[in-house]
Each structure stands twice: as structure tokens, then as C-alpha cells.
Design an enzyme around this catalytic site. Structure first.
Site, PDB file in Angstrom:
ATOM      1  N   GLU A 256       0.884  -1.174   0.000  1.00  0.00           N
ATOM      2  CA  GLU A 256       0.000   0.000   0.000  1.00  0.00           C
ATOM      3  C   GLU A 256       0.907   1.206   0.000  1.00  0.00           C
ATOM      4  O   GLU A 256       1.557   1.509   0.996  1.00  0.00           O
ATOM      5  CB  GLU A 256      -0.923  -0.040   1.230  1.00  0.00           C
ATOM      6  CG  GLU A 256      -2.138   0.885   1.093  1.00  0.00           C
ATOM      7  CD  GLU A 256      -1.849   2.274   1.597  1.00  0.00           C
ATOM      8  OE1 GLU A 256      -1.444   3.123   0.764  1.00  0.00           O
ATOM      9  OE2 GLU A 256      -2.025   2.511   2.788  1.00  0.00           O
ATOM     10  N   CYS A 290      -2.728   8.365   3.544  1.00  0.00           N
ATOM     11  CA  CYS A 290      -2.618   7.966   2.143  1.00  0.00           C
ATOM     12  C   CYS A 290      -3.888   8.242   1.349  1.00  0.00           C
ATOM     13  O   CYS A 290      -3.834   8.434   0.140  1.00  0.00           O
ATOM     14  CB  CYS A 290      -2.240   6.494   2.059  1.00  0.00           C
ATOM     15  SG  CYS A 290      -3.324   5.407   3.000  1.00  0.00           S
TER      16      CYS A 290
END
Length: 484
Positions: A256, A290
Site C-alpha cells: 500500500e 494515504c
């Protein structure tokens, strides 16, 4: 509350079921809100990293550790351990990350415990698939069983240390894997406290090993030949390096690697209702998230109203002491990172962008704080509009029609999350199909669901975390066939 929380000096690594002192380089952990050193943690030596991996390999043996019921019970006990240590974990995260206390209470600590409980349920699922008989010749019957991949190296980023650790560890344990967990060297405290919860939960020795360390420890972990899969959350640059290291051993990865998420405000959206929440969403945790919606797409016809509402909303974004309940924006993790964030803004302004709201630094004597900034007038292909800044910086773009808005939304190499705001939910859901993003939240979406996949397209990474998709990342399908 005081800005300085006491951090215990006796933090230990967890290797093969034993709490041991690190024998590697010390990690000097600094409180980003005060600039004071809050802990010195002895990291793992390369030999200790190897010992942790060997312990995990021994605990795995030739197959899953424990029965599904035993694994579910262990995950429940881990959740109990987080809840028993709630206050200590909150204090650790506010101190080492600089997360505002309200966010630390919820998303940083309460949510990880809840997600572990969902993984406990997933541990009980029988995933075996029975294929229809094959007439042959010769005739046969088949099943597809799912077997745990083995030893998992789980490496988490600094911004949500416990949450990111749980997403990897919970799925791996539910699948029957064993693991070695390594937090960011910037924020090891909460993870080592979690290691104490692991030990107290009574898991078999070696099933979970918790380390601390810098680049040397991370490299020793990811390059160890007995690691079967690597799960990493962090920057695109480091993730690419991890992928290369995994490729050398023909091992799988779950990565990720961030995002540059768009918030598409449809022409029929109620600006006064949605715009303040968008600004809050990317500014919280200092913008160090994020999935932050840092590219705002605004109808040309609504631009002036958007700018006025944004200026008013910015007055409610409080920057400062993360122990204050009404603070939204805490500090950047380091002085170097604050400089990087501010350099993006300065370069954008020098290149022709203008500041609509925010900017500068708050009037505080210490701490790596920077004010949120909303920019306009930047080119869609400019660095401020394309790079993950990981700070409270957003760029707004006007658009003429939805086709242009979709093109702007998709005009990035990232594809982690997208946001759509509209008065017509059905049309918003339909619009999601045009967005190249792993998740799309329409009108704010909902709670952080543990049963839904999280991950992205393109440079946002490889694989998925959470839900049954997350567990499947740590399973290998095995076809078993017999004659009939």
C-alpha cells in the site's frame, strides 16, 4: 492534558515468545510536537532479525498454526489486549506520531481492536471450493483448498502504526500464517507495547515476533530467504525497493504505497454542507494519510462560492498541541518532512499557483507544525498536483463538465481512493465506475469497514488489505484431485 506523556524506558522486542532487549542500533524517538526526545529504543541486530524469522518459520512448521478456533480466540485476545492498554497506546501515539488525541482515541486505537475482532470471525471461515465432477476420461473429482503462505514480514508506516500493523497481522494470523512485525523507526513505541499484548495473549512462541529497527533491520527482514510474503505500507520509492527484494526470492507482496485522491464535487452538490468536511478530511493527522482527498475538483460555476466557503472553513481548522481536544492538525513527523511539505507549496506558488486559504506556520515556539494550505492555479501535471506530499496541502481545479472532472480525477499515476459529492446518490454510485480507484466514497461514505477491501490501482500498490480479500492475500489455492 500535558503535551509530554511519559514513555516507559523498558520497551523490549518480542522474539520466539520472549521479551528481549535489542542488540542493534538505538532508535531516538522524538516527539514532533515538542521536538524533545521521548524515548530511546534499542533496535534489533541482523542476528535478532534472523532469529525472529527462524522462530516464525519453526512456529509455522508445515502448515497453519492452531485450529481455526484457536486462531480466532487468539485474535480476540489481541483485541482485548489493545482495549486494556487503550490509554497507554493513545499516549504513545499522540507522543510519537503527533496525532490529535481525538483521532488517536478512535482511528489509531479503537478501530484496530474492532478490526482484529472481525479478523477473528474470518479465521473461522471454511474457504474450500468443491468443483463439479469432471467426466474425463478418466473421471475425477476436485476441491480447491486454501493453504497459508507461511512466514509474513509485516512492515508498517509511521502515520497509523497500530492500525497498519493490525491490518497485516490480523489477516496473516487468520489465514494461519506466522509473522514478524516491524514498525517505522520513527514510531516504534505503540508497536512494542502491542508486542506486550501479543505475549500476554498466550499465542504459541514464534507465531508473532515484534521488532524495531531502521533500514538495516528492514533489509535483513525483507531479504531473509525464509520469509514467504512481504506486506508493506509506505512510500512508492521504498515500496518499489521492497518489490525488487521480494522478486529476488520469487515471493509475493502486498503493498500500500499511497495516493493522490480526488474529491469530485458534482454541480448539484450542496457546497456549504460538503466543503468543510473535505478540508477536515485531508488536514487531520497533519495530512499524513494515504487516502487524503488532496485534489479538489470544483464546477466552474460554483468556484466563487467554493472559495468563500473554504476560507471560512479554514478558520475552524485548529493547528497545535495534539493533546487539545479541539485541535485538527498536529505536527509533521520531522523537521525534514515539514521542510519538504513547505517546499512543495513554495515551488507551486513560484510556478504560478496562488493560495486560496491557509499557509504559513502557526505562532508556536516548538514543534514541526505547518498550517493547512489550499492552492489554485496549479497545472494538473505539476508536482504539487501529482506527488503525494503527505501534508495538509490541497489543490483545487475548476472543471467545465463531468467528463473533464473524470479526466482530472484519473489524471494521476495513483489510484487509492476517490470521493464523489452529489445530491443524487445513485448518480454518484454510477460515476464511481468511471474512476480508477480502489475505493470510492460517495457523499462521505461511511465508517471504516473491516469487511471491505482497501488498496489501489496503479502506483498505489499491489493487493488488498481488510475483509476476506485481505485474508486471501496470505493464502495459496491448492487443487486436490482424485479419480472417480
Amino acid at each position: 492534558m500535558s503535551r509530554a506523556a511519559a514513555v516507559r524506558a523498558d520497551l523490549r522486542l518480542l522474539i520466539d515468545g520472549q521479551a528481549v532487549r535489542g542488540e542493534g542500533e538505538p532508535l531516538h524517538v522524538v516527539n514532533p510536537a515538542t521536538e524533545d526526545e521521548c524515548a530511546v529504543v534499542a533496535g534489533a541486530s541482523p542476528e535478532q532479525v534472523a532469529a525472529a524469522v527462524e522462530a516464525a518459520a519453526a512456529a509455522f512448521g508445515e502448515g497453519p498454526w492452531g485450529s481455526p478456533e484457536e486462531r480466532a480466540g487468539a485474535l480476540e485476545r489481541l483485541a482485548d489486549g489493545i482495549e486494556r492498554r487503550h490509554r497507554e497506546l493513545v499516549e504513545a501515539i499522540v507522543t510519537e506520531v503527533g496525532s490529535p488525541v481525538a483521532l488517536a482515541e478512535s482511528l489509531q486505537v479503537a478501530v484496530p481492536a474492532a478490526h482484529l475482532r472481525h479478523y477473528a470471525k474470518l479465521a473461522l471461515e471454511d474457504r474450500t471450493e468443491r468443483l463439479p465432477p469432471d467426466p474425463g476420461p478418466p473421471g475425477s473429482a476436485s476441491i480447491v483448498a486454501y493453504r497459508p503462505v507461511g512466514v509474513v514480514a509485516a512492515i508498517a508506516a509511521y502515520n497509523y502504526p497500530l492500525l497498519l500493523a493490525v491490518h497485516k497481522l490480523g489477516a496473516a494470523l487468520a489465514a494461519g500464517c506466522t509473522a514478524v512485525l516491524l514498525p517505522s523507526p520513527r514510531t516504534p513505541i505503540a508497536t512494542l507495547l502491542f508486542g506486550e499484548a501479543v505475549r500476554a495473549a498466550g499465542l504459541p512462541a514464534g507465531v508473532v515476533n515484534v521488532l524495531a529497527g531502521g533500514a538495516e533491520a528492514a533489509r535483513a527482514l525483507t531479504e531473509h530467504p525464509r520469509v514467504d510474503k512481504i506486506a508493506f505500507t509506505g512510500s512508492e520509492a521504498v515500496g518499489t525497493q521492497v518489490m525488487r527484494q521480494a522478486a529476488a526470492g520469487t515471493r509475493g507482496v502486498v503493498l500500500e504505497l499511497g495516493g493522490k485522491s480526488a474529491a469530485l464535487i458534482a454541480p448539484d452538490a450542496d457546497l456549504a454542507a460538503v466543503v468543510p468536511g473535505i478540508h477536515f478530511r485531508y488536514a487531520r493527522n497533519g495530512g499524513q494519510a494515504c487516502a487524503a482527498p488532496t485534489r479538489l475538483l470544483v464546477p466552474e460555476s460554483a468556484w466563487d462560492d467554493f472559495a468563500a466557503i473554504s476560507e471560512a472553513a479554514y478558520r475552524d481548522l485548529r493547528v497545535g498541541d495534539p493533546w487539545s481536544a479541539d485541535v485538527t492538525v498536529g505536527p509533521m513527523i520531522s523537521a525534514a518532512h515539514r521542510d519538504r511539505v513547505e517546499r512543495f507549496v513554495a515551488d507551486a506558488v513560484a510556478g504560478g499557483a496562488r493560495i486560496i486559504a491557509g499557509g504559513g506556520r502557526p505562532p508556536v515556539e516548538r514543534g514541526w507544525f505547518t498550517n493547512p494550505v489550499l492552492l489554485a492555479g496549479a497545472a494538473p501535471g505539476s508536482p504539487v498536483a501529482q506527488e503525494e506530499i503527505f501534508g495538509p496541502v490541497a489543490v483545487a481545479f475548476p472543471y467545465r463538465d463531468l467528463d473533464e472532472a473524470v479526466a482530472l480525477a484519473n489524471g494521476t499515476r495513483y489510484g487509492l481512493h476517490a470521493y464523489v459529492y452529489t445530491a443524487d446518490t445513485e448518480s454518484g454510485v454510477a460515476l464511481a465506475a468511471r474512476l480508477r480507484s480502489g475505493s470510492v466514497s460517495v457523499n462521505g461514505g461511511g465508517a471504516f469497514r473491516p469487511d471491505a477491501p482497501m488498496g489501489g490501482f496503479g502506483a498505489s500498490g499491489v493487493g488488498r488489505e481488510l475483509g476476506r480479500w485481505g485474508v486471501h492475500e496470505y493464502l495459496e489455492p491448492q487443487h486436490v484431485q482424485w479419480a472417480r
